[in-house]
Every structure is written in structure tokens, then in C-alpha cells.
Design an enzyme around this catalytic site. Sequence first.
Site, short mmCIF file in Angstrom:
data_model
loop_
_atom_site.label_atom_id
_atom_site.label_comp_id
_atom_site.label_asym_id
_atom_site.label_seq_id
_atom_site.Cartn_x
_atom_site.Cartn_y
_atom_site.Cartn_z
N ARG A 231 0.82 -1.20 0.00
CA ARG A 231 0.00 0.00 0.00
C ARG A 231 0.86 1.26 0.00
NH1 ARG A 231 -5.05 -0.89 -1.26
NH2 ARG A 231 -5.46 1.18 -0.41
N VAL A 232 0.39 2.28 -0.68
CA VAL A 232 1.11 3.55 -0.63
C VAL A 232 0.32 4.57 0.19
CG1 VAL A 232 2.37 3.24 -2.79
CG2 VAL A 232 0.12 4.31 -2.84
N ASP A 233 -0.91 4.21 0.58
CA ASP A 233 -1.67 5.13 1.42
C ASP A 233 -1.57 4.67 2.88
OD1 ASP A 233 -3.17 2.85 1.43
OD2 ASP A 233 -4.84 3.67 0.27
N ASP A 234 -2.36 5.25 3.74
CA ASP A 234 -2.26 4.89 5.14
C ASP A 234 -3.17 3.72 5.49
OD1 ASP A 234 -0.32 6.75 5.80
OD2 ASP A 234 -1.81 8.35 5.87
#
Length: 776
Positions: A609-612
Amino acid sequence: MLPQCYNVAISCEALVRIPLLGSNHHRQQYRPCPSIGPRRLMMGSNYESNGIWRHPCPMNMNVVTSSRSSCPINAVVLGEALASEESELVFPSKDFSGQAMVASLEKYLEMYKRSIEDPAGFWSDIASQFYWKEKWGKQVYSENLDVRKGDIKIEWFKGGITNICYNCLDRNVETGNGDKIAIYWEGNEPGSDGSLTYSQLLQKVCQLANYLKDVGVKKGDAVVVYLPMLMELPITMLACARIGAIHSVVFAGFSSESLAQRIMDCKPKAVITCNAVKRGPKVIYLKGIVDTALAESAKSGISIDVCLTYENQSAMMRGETKWQEGRDIWWQDVVPKYPTTCEVEWVDAEDPLFLLYTSGSTGKPKGVLHTTGGYMVYTATTFKYAFDYKPSDVYWCTADCGWITGHSYVTYGPMLNGATVIVFEGAPSYPDPGRCWDIVDKYKVTLFYTAPTLVRSLMRAGDEYVTRYSRKSLRVLGSVGEPINPSAWRWFFNVVGDSRCPISDTWWQTETGGFMITPLPGAWPQKPGSATFPFFGVQPAIVDEKGLKLEGECSGYLCVKSSWPGAFRTLYGDHERYETTYFKPFPGYYFSGDGCSRDKDGYYWLTGRVDDVINVRYHSYLPWAAYSKMKLSIWDFVFITNKFPVIRTCGSGHRIGTAEVESALVSHPQCSEAAVVGVEHEVKGQGIYAFVTLADGVPYSEELRKSLVVTVRKQIGAFAAPDKIHWAPGLPKTRSGKIMRRILRKIASRQLDELGDTSTLADPSVVDQLIALSDS
Ligand code: 6R9
């Protein structure tokens, strides 16, 4: 004129150094390289003289000649050798490819090319194999994935009238498969089991459907399902689908608060649960959790009239169950009295089928909405090809139906193909870490689909738990939920599959409904750790921060261009959030939230994942003996209770937003601020690491740490409990007050020499304080 998607796809991918497999000559084309022993193979002269190199880009069938034709490739062939660290490629054997549905890269390219150039033709040919009361309209699909051009809209087979339950059950019975086993059920305790044929399953589904209709559940109404892996879970999903009701399955590991939140969001006509379940040695009182959730939602004005409760006698007798007369009804007292046939409610392809909540990076969970027709066609097709399904297969997916994997690949995908499916109630390491292989031998499982985190935890338990079982029925293995690291891949391949079974590493999401990037076993060589190539109809695009599509070998954000039939249509009650989260970040594309690279050979490698959002995987209870053998880190002690010598480790499909955990932590009266990041975890893949600032004057204590963990467990569920609480007198913030999570991630993973520039922080000394408190 070519359709637009053709032009986009034509410029994709790098050169792939894959020999043509269609002719099944690759065994002859590779010969062992004497200098490195039998496991290492290099290209033979045949191959060199042919000089055949293929471009994997489905739009470009050019044959090009490699300038590197004499360089060695480290490759093994299924069944011939173990995969070692040098094994870059793992080829399907001639035997495997010989019987596979897609037996060569060429065949795949041909089909893929059609799926991109003529999606309407490609998918309507497949859809025609299902039962439609009325065929869809002239337009097979219509879509807008570009926010600049108006509202986002995806529709497939609109106007087509069908029913997914009919296609899963009645259609199989009518074609003579009524006596075929649909479900083998394996209970938590070894020796407790059951089964249902397709005819029996249909009858049970009809009885429940009749009951639901009788209590007033109608087409379009929601039904919340909070059940463990009993046969009653798929039965409930199918019964809802039969009458056009929308099921919202909530994983029976979520807390009462999470359940209440979901109930309040979709306002169901009925809730279906059971009194209790045993997972491993532990009894979980599900009905008590439901009671609390219903009391909570009643306070907000959402009262539920019907709570149908299955008496799960293996865990708890009805006499001990708390009861609210008038609302609570025992399943066994009413459902079996209903007729075993039930008229199908015919629905439009675009009528909703189910809601499934998933975590986002901010705010409350998102109600992912899937509709009927496209989802049906897509799950059935992906299942069939990615596992190279044969009618004689016995298929086991270890995921719980509370997650998307259990929707698409325990229930709908397999049953649409008339497959025999295993539904397992227990924990995969109970009573010992050999349980999976015991089940594989018991039912002669041929297709085994699980999560990397389970693979890793079993790998740590030791090979002898695997090798004491035969496992010779296994044909294809599968992986989902997170990137599978090459060493786990190799162990899965070498030890579990005896180097004989290909591994389908399937990349997809709750939102995508079905597989997006996946190997087709038999069609091309695999690379340990890569999900390989896109499924039919899927156009992946890797873009940079500016949304510029990258070509060839590259790394960036994984997006998808154009729709596919299984795509979700909206977020329930919040179309704006749907557009903002998934379509606004990179206009023109669906944004997956994942990072990805493409190598020189065109293979896709998911990097997380690149988001939180953190992928927390697998949820199970291991006996103490297995725990001590696994030598897990001290953080895992968090999950050992006094009552049971168990440890929470892994399961598939637990995606959790850091914001959700933060909001649970700050709800604790003694916590003033929290910042949560994901860290690499030996077994779980990602662990939850929380930086916590306490209210003024409150001292740090072990007791408080435990109480914070309990708060998260209570509000979200045990799987979301932080693995580590890091006391933080202050958090690194920019002058505008934004927490710099980049720095927290580095501190959490002890990469202290990679902290980067900290000068823009409002108070850079906070960083030193945090480092000093690292081991507190
Ligand atoms: C099916 C499922 C989706 C997220 C996804 C990605 C990760 C899933 C993967 C994978 C690498 C794979 N993920 N499969 N990463 N390789 N084969 O898990 O759905 O719970 O919505 O999670 O899981 O990060 O974005 P969901």
C-alpha cells in the site's frame, strides 16, 4: 478506427525474454547447465538458433530477436527440480501445460488481445454461458472512469435479467450435478465434519429464502450477517441473493462497535448470527457481541426486528444464550419448517448483490457495493482460469467469508463453476500446524488458496508438519492478500507443493471483485514473488506522482485503465467518496492505492500500500508448543492471554486504516494523540505500530499500554490491536501541524540513518526523544 483502449494498451510493456511455450518444446529448449548443477538451467542451442523472443504486451505480437540470446536463465520446470534462490523463472511442465485451459502464452495473448479490443464481444460470449431470464440491452457495458468527463459510472450487462443464486445452484442441479458435493464442511475440532450436495444446498438455501421473505425481507433490503465459517454462512449469502436482498457480511471477529457501525450504515431488515463459535481452543460468544451492537444501534434509532440465531452446539447450547423474546429466533426452530423450493427473484444485472465494508485511509469504513451480473461473470471466469479449474477438483480457500476472498472465491466463483468447496470453521494451526495438510489429505484437495502470512507462519513451524502428510492430490496453489516474499514462495512451492504445483499469486482487492493480475498456470513461467500478468480485460497502468503513465521497466502507483465486469460500482451512500478516493488521484484511471513495479520482462511486482492502510493478515490461534517453536518477536506476546496459550498471527483480508486505529486509541481517556504506521512483520507481513502521546500528567505504565490495546480490540476487533505501542511525548509535525509519518515509519522500522530531512519540523528535537524511547 480502433477503440481507444487499443491505442493505450499498444504502447505498453517491455521486452519479455520468454520463449514461446505454445509448442511445449521448452523442455527440449532448456538443458541443465553442468557448471551449476541440475537446478540451474540455461537455454539450449535449439532455442538460441530459433532466437524467438516474445513481447508480452498483448497488443504487440511482434517476434523480435534477442541480442542476449546466449545469456543463461536460471529456470526450473514444475516437477523436475526444487526452486532455489537462483531460480528466476519456474516453467510449467509439459504435462501441466498439456492439460491446461490456457496452455501457452500465445493462447493467452490471443484471448487478452480480444478482451481489450472487443470487451463487449469477449465478455458477452462468456456471459452467455450463464442463465439470463432476459438478455442485456444493446450496450454490453458503459463506463466513465474519468472525473474530468463527469460522474464516474460503470455498468455491465444492464438490462440483463438474472439471479446469481440460480446460476450457482439451480443451473448446476439442472445440468445433472445435483448429487455432486458442493460443500465439505470441516469443523474446528478434527473429526467434526459434514457435507452438502448441490441439491441439498439448494434446498437449504430455499428454506432460508422462504423464511426471510416471510419476515418481510424484500428485494433491495439489506441483511447483516455475522456468522463464522459454518455452512450456514454461504447458505445465507445465497438465500439473500435468491430473493434479491443485499447481504452485508461482517467478519465475525469485528467488535460490537464495528458491527453496530455497519448496522447503522445499511439499516438491515434482519441480522443473522449464531450463538458462539470455537476457533482453536477459544470460545467466542458471537450472540453477546450482536446483542451489544443491536443495543448500540437502537440508541441511534436503528432497531432491528429480527435476529435469526443459529445454535452452534459444538460451541454452546441454547440454554446458556442470552435471549430477547420477540426479536431473537433460533434458526433451527423456524428455517427447517419452510418449503425446500423457492421462486427466484429475477434482478437486473446492475441491481446490488452485496455490501462489504473495507478500510480506507481516513474516516469510517467504506461500504463497497458490488452488483450482480458483471460480478457473476467476472468471479466465475477468474476462478476458472487462474486455478485452471477442472470439474474433478476439490477446492479449498482458507479465507473467511467475512472478507472479499470468501465472497468471490469461497462462495460465488467456485459455485458458479459447480465446484466442490471446503468450508473450514477452525484455525489453520489448531490443534497443530499440520492441520491444513491433514485436511488436504482427508478431502483430497487439489486447489489450495491461502495467504502469504499463513504460509510464513507454517514455514516457521517446521517442514515436518507438512511432510508427514501426503499432499499428493494438490495440483495448483494460490496466494492472496499481500506480496508473497520469494522465500515464502519457494517454501510453499518446494515443501507444500513438492515443486510440482504452480502458484497463482493473485493480486486483487475488495473493490475489484476478482483477480486483476494473476498467473494462468500452464501459460507462462512464474517468477517467485511476482503476480505476473493482467487477467483478461484488465489494463494495468503504472503512473508517476503526476499521473503520467510509465512505460517499460518502472515503478510507481498501480492504476487501471477502463472498467472490468467485476469492478465495484460505488461506496454505499457516498458516491462522492468513491470518486475522490479512487478516481480523483489520477484522472482517467482507477487508483488501487498500491505501489507496483514492472521488470524488464514485463512482470508485475506489487510492493504494498502507498496510502495509510495496513494489510494485517491472518487471524488464528496457535497452541503454545507451536508458538515457542516459531520464535516470534516479543510483540507477539501482546496477544497471549492468560486463559489460553494462544497467539494471534495471521488470515486473509484484514485491511485496516491507520486512521481507524488512531481514532480508537484517542478515544481512551488517557490518550491525547496517536499516530499509527505499518511496519514489516516476520509473520503477519505488516504489523501495527502506534506512537501514543498521553494526556498531561499521566505516567506511562504497562497497565496503561494493555488498556490501550484492549480499547482497540474492543472498538475494532482483535486483529487491529497494535503490535507495539511507542510512548511519544511529542509527535514530529510540520509547522502546519501535519504529522510526518515518513519519519515515524523510519523510527518504527529502526532505519534511523534514513530519517531524511527533519529541518521542516516544528520541533526537530521530538525525533531524538522518540528514538531514545524506542525500546521503552
Ligand atoms: C483480495 C484482498 C487488498 C490489498 C491490495 C494489496 C494487497 C492482495 C495481493 C496483494 C500483493 C497480492 N494484496 N493480494 N498484494 N500481491 N497477490 O486481499 O482484498 O482485503 O481488499 O486487500 O491487499 O495491497 O490493495 P483486500
